[in-house]
Write a protein that holds these residues in place. Sequence first.
Motif, PDB file in Angstrom:
ATOM      1  N   ASP A   1     -39.750   3.217   6.476  1.00  0.00           N
ATOM      2  CA  ASP A   1     -38.989   2.893   7.684  1.00  0.00           C
ATOM      3  C   ASP A   1     -39.810   3.151   8.944  1.00  0.00           C
ATOM      4  OD1 ASP A   1     -36.777   1.985   6.378  1.00  0.00           O
ATOM      5  OD2 ASP A   1     -35.673   3.866   6.462  1.00  0.00           O
ATOM      6  N   TRP A   2     -40.544   4.267   8.954  1.00  0.00           N
ATOM      7  CA  TRP A   2     -41.390   4.578  10.111  1.00  0.00           C
ATOM      8  C   TRP A   2     -42.480   3.516  10.300  1.00  0.00           C
ATOM      9  CZ3 TRP A   2     -40.761   7.312  14.241  1.00  0.00           C
ATOM     10  CH2 TRP A   2     -39.908   8.409  14.238  1.00  0.00           C
ATOM     11  N   LEU A   3     -43.114   3.120   9.195  1.00  0.00           N
ATOM     12  CA  LEU A   3     -44.159   2.091   9.273  1.00  0.00           C
ATOM     13  C   LEU A   3     -43.574   0.761   9.741  1.00  0.00           C
ATOM     14  CD1 LEU A   3     -46.160   2.848   5.986  1.00  0.00           C
ATOM     15  CD2 LEU A   3     -46.891   3.295   8.337  1.00  0.00           C
ATOM     16  N   LEU A   4     -42.360   0.443   9.264  1.00  0.00           N
ATOM     17  CA  LEU A   4     -41.705  -0.792   9.683  1.00  0.00           C
ATOM     18  C   LEU A   4     -41.360  -0.742  11.172  1.00  0.00           C
ATOM     19  CD1 LEU A   4     -40.693  -3.502   8.554  1.00  0.00           C
ATOM     20  CD2 LEU A   4     -38.481  -2.412   8.122  1.00  0.00           C
TER      21      LEU A   4
ATOM     22  N   GLY B   1     -35.781 -11.708  18.849  1.00  0.00           N
ATOM     23  CA  GLY B   1     -34.464 -11.107  18.998  1.00  0.00           C
ATOM     24  C   GLY B   1     -34.083 -10.306  17.760  1.00  0.00           C
ATOM     25  N   ILE B   2     -34.362 -10.884  16.576  1.00  0.00           N
ATOM     26  CA  ILE B   2     -34.091 -10.188  15.315  1.00  0.00           C
ATOM     27  C   ILE B   2     -34.969  -8.954  15.188  1.00  0.00           C
ATOM     28  CG2 ILE B   2     -34.245 -10.385  12.798  1.00  0.00           C
ATOM     29  CD1 ILE B   2     -33.588 -13.382  13.165  1.00  0.00           C
ATOM     30  N   ILE B   3     -36.245  -9.090  15.591  1.00  0.00           N
ATOM     31  CA  ILE B   3     -37.168  -7.948  15.519  1.00  0.00           C
ATOM     32  C   ILE B   3     -36.705  -6.832  16.440  1.00  0.00           C
ATOM     33  CG2 ILE B   3     -39.516  -7.218  16.141  1.00  0.00           C
ATOM     34  CD1 ILE B   3     -40.483  -9.912  15.014  1.00  0.00           C
ATOM     35  N   SER B   4     -36.208  -7.180  17.628  1.00  0.00           N
ATOM     36  CA  SER B   4     -35.719  -6.163  18.575  1.00  0.00           C
ATOM     37  C   SER B   4     -34.542  -5.383  17.995  1.00  0.00           C
ATOM     38  CB  SER B   4     -35.297  -6.820  19.891  1.00  0.00           C
ATOM     39  OG  SER B   4     -36.372  -7.523  20.469  1.00  0.00           O
ATOM     40  N   LEU B   5     -33.558  -6.115  17.451  1.00  0.00           N
ATOM     41  CA  LEU B   5     -32.415  -5.452  16.827  1.00  0.00           C
ATOM     42  C   LEU B   5     -32.829  -4.663  15.589  1.00  0.00           C
ATOM     43  CD1 LEU B   5     -29.753  -8.315  17.113  1.00  0.00           C
ATOM     44  CD2 LEU B   5     -29.815  -6.179  18.419  1.00  0.00           C
ATOM     45  N   GLY B   6     -33.738  -5.251  14.812  1.00  0.00           N
ATOM     46  CA  GLY B   6     -34.245  -4.550  13.629  1.00  0.00           C
ATOM     47  C   GLY B   6     -34.975  -3.276  13.999  1.00  0.00           C
TER      48      GLY B   6
ATOM     49  N   LEU C   1     -34.398  -1.347  16.606  1.00  0.00           N
ATOM     50  CA  LEU C   1     -33.383  -0.343  16.968  1.00  0.00           C
ATOM     51  C   LEU C   1     -32.720   0.242  15.723  1.00  0.00           C
ATOM     52  CD1 LEU C   1     -31.693  -2.092  20.033  1.00  0.00           C
ATOM     53  CD2 LEU C   1     -33.256  -0.124  20.079  1.00  0.00           C
ATOM     54  N   ILE C   2     -32.377  -0.635  14.764  1.00  0.00           N
ATOM     55  CA  ILE C   2     -31.722  -0.176  13.534  1.00  0.00           C
ATOM     56  C   ILE C   2     -32.628   0.751  12.739  1.00  0.00           C
ATOM     57  CG2 ILE C   2     -30.880  -0.952  11.274  1.00  0.00           C
ATOM     58  CD1 ILE C   2     -29.830  -3.474  12.712  1.00  0.00           C
ATOM     59  N   VAL C   3     -33.897   0.350  12.602  1.00  0.00           N
ATOM     60  CA  VAL C   3     -34.848   1.181  11.845  1.00  0.00           C
ATOM     61  C   VAL C   3     -35.084   2.513  12.549  1.00  0.00           C
ATOM     62  CG1 VAL C   3     -37.208   1.322  10.974  1.00  0.00           C
ATOM     63  CG2 VAL C   3     -35.958  -0.821  10.799  1.00  0.00           C
ATOM     64  N   LEU C   4     -35.119   2.515  13.895  1.00  0.00           N
ATOM     65  CA  LEU C   4     -35.281   3.770  14.644  1.00  0.00           C
ATOM     66  C   LEU C   4     -34.098   4.706  14.407  1.00  0.00           C
ATOM     67  CD1 LEU C   4     -36.788   3.025  18.181  1.00  0.00           C
ATOM     68  CD2 LEU C   4     -37.808   4.278  16.291  1.00  0.00           C
TER      69      LEU C   4
ATOM     70  N   TYR D   1     -43.732 -13.308  10.512  1.00  0.00           N
ATOM     71  CA  TYR D   1     -43.148 -13.720   9.238  1.00  0.00           C
ATOM     72  C   TYR D   1     -43.167 -12.557   8.241  1.00  0.00           C
ATOM     73  CZ  TYR D   1     -43.902 -18.490  11.013  1.00  0.00           C
ATOM     74  OH  TYR D   1     -43.893 -19.634  11.768  1.00  0.00           O
ATOM     75  N   LEU D   2     -44.297 -11.869   8.167  1.00  0.00           N
ATOM     76  CA  LEU D   2     -44.433 -10.747   7.234  1.00  0.00           C
ATOM     77  C   LEU D   2     -43.461  -9.623   7.569  1.00  0.00           C
ATOM     78  CD1 LEU D   2     -45.924  -9.424   4.852  1.00  0.00           C
ATOM     79  CD2 LEU D   2     -47.618  -8.567   6.495  1.00  0.00           C
ATOM     80  N   GLY D   3     -43.336  -9.321   8.866  1.00  0.00           N
ATOM     81  CA  GLY D   3     -42.420  -8.266   9.299  1.00  0.00           C
ATOM     82  C   GLY D   3     -40.981  -8.574   8.937  1.00  0.00           C
ATOM     83  N   LEU D   4     -40.565  -9.814   9.167  1.00  0.00           N
ATOM     84  CA  LEU D   4     -39.194 -10.224   8.832  1.00  0.00           C
ATOM     85  C   LEU D   4     -38.956 -10.209   7.321  1.00  0.00           C
ATOM     86  CD1 LEU D   4     -38.673 -13.187  11.333  1.00  0.00           C
ATOM     87  CD2 LEU D   4     -37.560 -10.953  11.405  1.00  0.00           C
ATOM     88  N   PHE D   5     -39.974 -10.598   6.564  1.00  0.00           N
ATOM     89  CA  PHE D   5     -39.827 -10.600   5.111  1.00  0.00           C
ATOM     90  C   PHE D   5     -39.702  -9.173   4.570  1.00  0.00           C
ATOM     91  CE2 PHE D   5     -41.714 -10.622   0.803  1.00  0.00           C
ATOM     92  CZ  PHE D   5     -40.811 -11.476   0.187  1.00  0.00           C
ATOM     93  N   LEU D   6     -40.519  -8.246   5.085  1.00  0.00           N
ATOM     94  CA  LEU D   6     -40.428  -6.845   4.659  1.00  0.00           C
ATOM     95  C   LEU D   6     -39.083  -6.238   5.053  1.00  0.00           C
ATOM     96  CD1 LEU D   6     -44.023  -5.552   5.520  1.00  0.00           C
ATOM     97  CD2 LEU D   6     -43.081  -6.040   3.257  1.00  0.00           C
ATOM     98  N   PHE D   7     -38.595  -6.620   6.220  1.00  0.00           N
ATOM     99  CA  PHE D   7     -37.278  -6.162   6.679  1.00  0.00           C
ATOM    100  C   PHE D   7     -36.190  -6.655   5.718  1.00  0.00           C
ATOM    101  CE2 PHE D   7     -33.727  -6.706   9.976  1.00  0.00           C
ATOM    102  CZ  PHE D   7     -33.354  -5.371   9.898  1.00  0.00           C
TER     103      PHE D   7
END
Length: 595
Positions: free
Chosen positions: A83-86, A55-60, A62-65, A118-124
Amino acid sequence: MLSFFKNIISEIYRERRLSKIAAILSIFGVCLLIFDLGFTHIESERNFLKNLYYGIISLGFLIVLVRSFLPRPQTPKKVRLFDWLLAVSFGILLLLRIDFIVANLGFLKFFNQMGWVYLGLFLFFIREISSFKVNFKRDYLNPAQLFVASFLLIIFLGTFFLLLPKATHAGIGLIDALFTATSAVCVTGLIVVDTGSYFTTFGQSVIMVLIQLGGLGIMTFASYFSYFFRGNSSYANQLMLKDISNSEKIGEVFVVLKKILLLTFSIEAVGALFIYFNLDSAIINSVPDRIFFSIFHSISGFCNAGFSTLENSLYEPGFRFNYPLHLIIAALFILGGIGFPILLNLYKYVRYYTLRKLQKIKDPHRATYMPWVLNLNSRIVLTTTLILLLTGTVFFYIFEYNNTLSGHSEFGKIVTAFFGAATPRTAGFNSVDTSALHFSTLMLVFLLMWIGASPASTGGGIKTSTFALATLNFLSLAKGKDRIEVYKREVSNISIRRAFGIISLSLIVIGLAIFLIAFLEQDKNIIAITFEAFSAYSTVGLSMGITAGLSSTSKLIIIATMFIGRVSMLTLLIAILRNIKHLNYRYPSEEILIN
């Protein structure tokens, strides 16, 4: 209609509401990570946490896009690329939730692991937190206070993480957790419980991160990432960071920080690679275990921490005679102990020397000459380090030839003697039984521990330059000189005053620690207590085996000694008393009788 929504989103972004939402979301994600990794959960809880992650990744996503399509004009290109890579990473993680896509695109199965989530959330989290503006006002917080506060913050956070249920196999007390966290952050290596058997992989990972943050300083990471994502920094911040990073010019602060981070990670990566290929697969069977072992010991080595997942460090059977491994780890902690300014100056010198030689070959008449590429500080530190390593190796070899070195081959004796002379200078790894050393060798180790590493390094001690200035001072006095001259340069008076201030304060702190522990631990040998105090203050980590048996009060004394040794007593005094303005008056001077 499309332009209408675009204007609304742009307005939201312009008012930084989107950034605040993203920051709150990233903080929530990290809190979930801590709750997930630190506690044991049943299957239903794991599934619930997994759904929250996505759920956090989905919202993240959208925000990064939105941020990528509607970038601010002042947003640096490197941040847009990040941001594009994320966004791509989040997109791949979301695709893995669709069974049809995973079934038909087999290469995506590589990313179907929770570790990537875990890595994606930490980088975010890093991306969002680093974007916030933080100003350090010198009127309220001087560099010394900021430096001390940053270390205290990491220690308390580390203690909290080590107290989590999944950090250890059988739980840990508050004092022992605080001791371990302080030892890791202060890159000491003294332990009250065995790192390899007592802590889980999560706990060992926490220790590894604490070592990395403690070795480089959290301000180095925080300041550079803040500058990277924001693209600018206030003048006050740059003045503050100039003192912390030992930069010569204000404009070079972030360039120096970037070089320090790149240099550190490059050396640690190469070190981990060499360690991995010199491990016996029969001793450590699993490839992931060998990778973790290599990374852990490379970071611990370069940061001069002395932590090891082996019960007896490199004296462990199976590693005791692995001389290539000993030399690799020795190279790591020597490089880490030389100091970042020296390493950067060495790089500059080697680059200049190589280019000048190539120029001479191409056109001998146009070869440029730059005097003093290798500055005075580098010459003193490198000369002192070389002398200490050579003399230490020779004396260790002579004193221990028929003792702790007796079981080694002739080549092994030389390597072990070299390792034994290098490791007391704040590294903390041991390849011999420390408690079995001759008394003469112990006196040598005391001296090497007290001197320690070099300034602006990952090591402790009074530092090589301080010892060199003290030696040069008494030589100058013996010759009848009224100043210190070396390499056709005169050493400034403030450097001499600092050197003797550091020496005096170190002896006071070490002496007080010995006195207090000897009073509390009357059943312990005074040499072992003295060894422990010197090791703690100089952030070495070597011990004669009494650390775990100390009382809680004695452990607190060792904790305080490690902390003071890492930040230095002089820095603590400056943090307490603050710097006063330059005085515009002078009293009449008089000489004081000394002898």
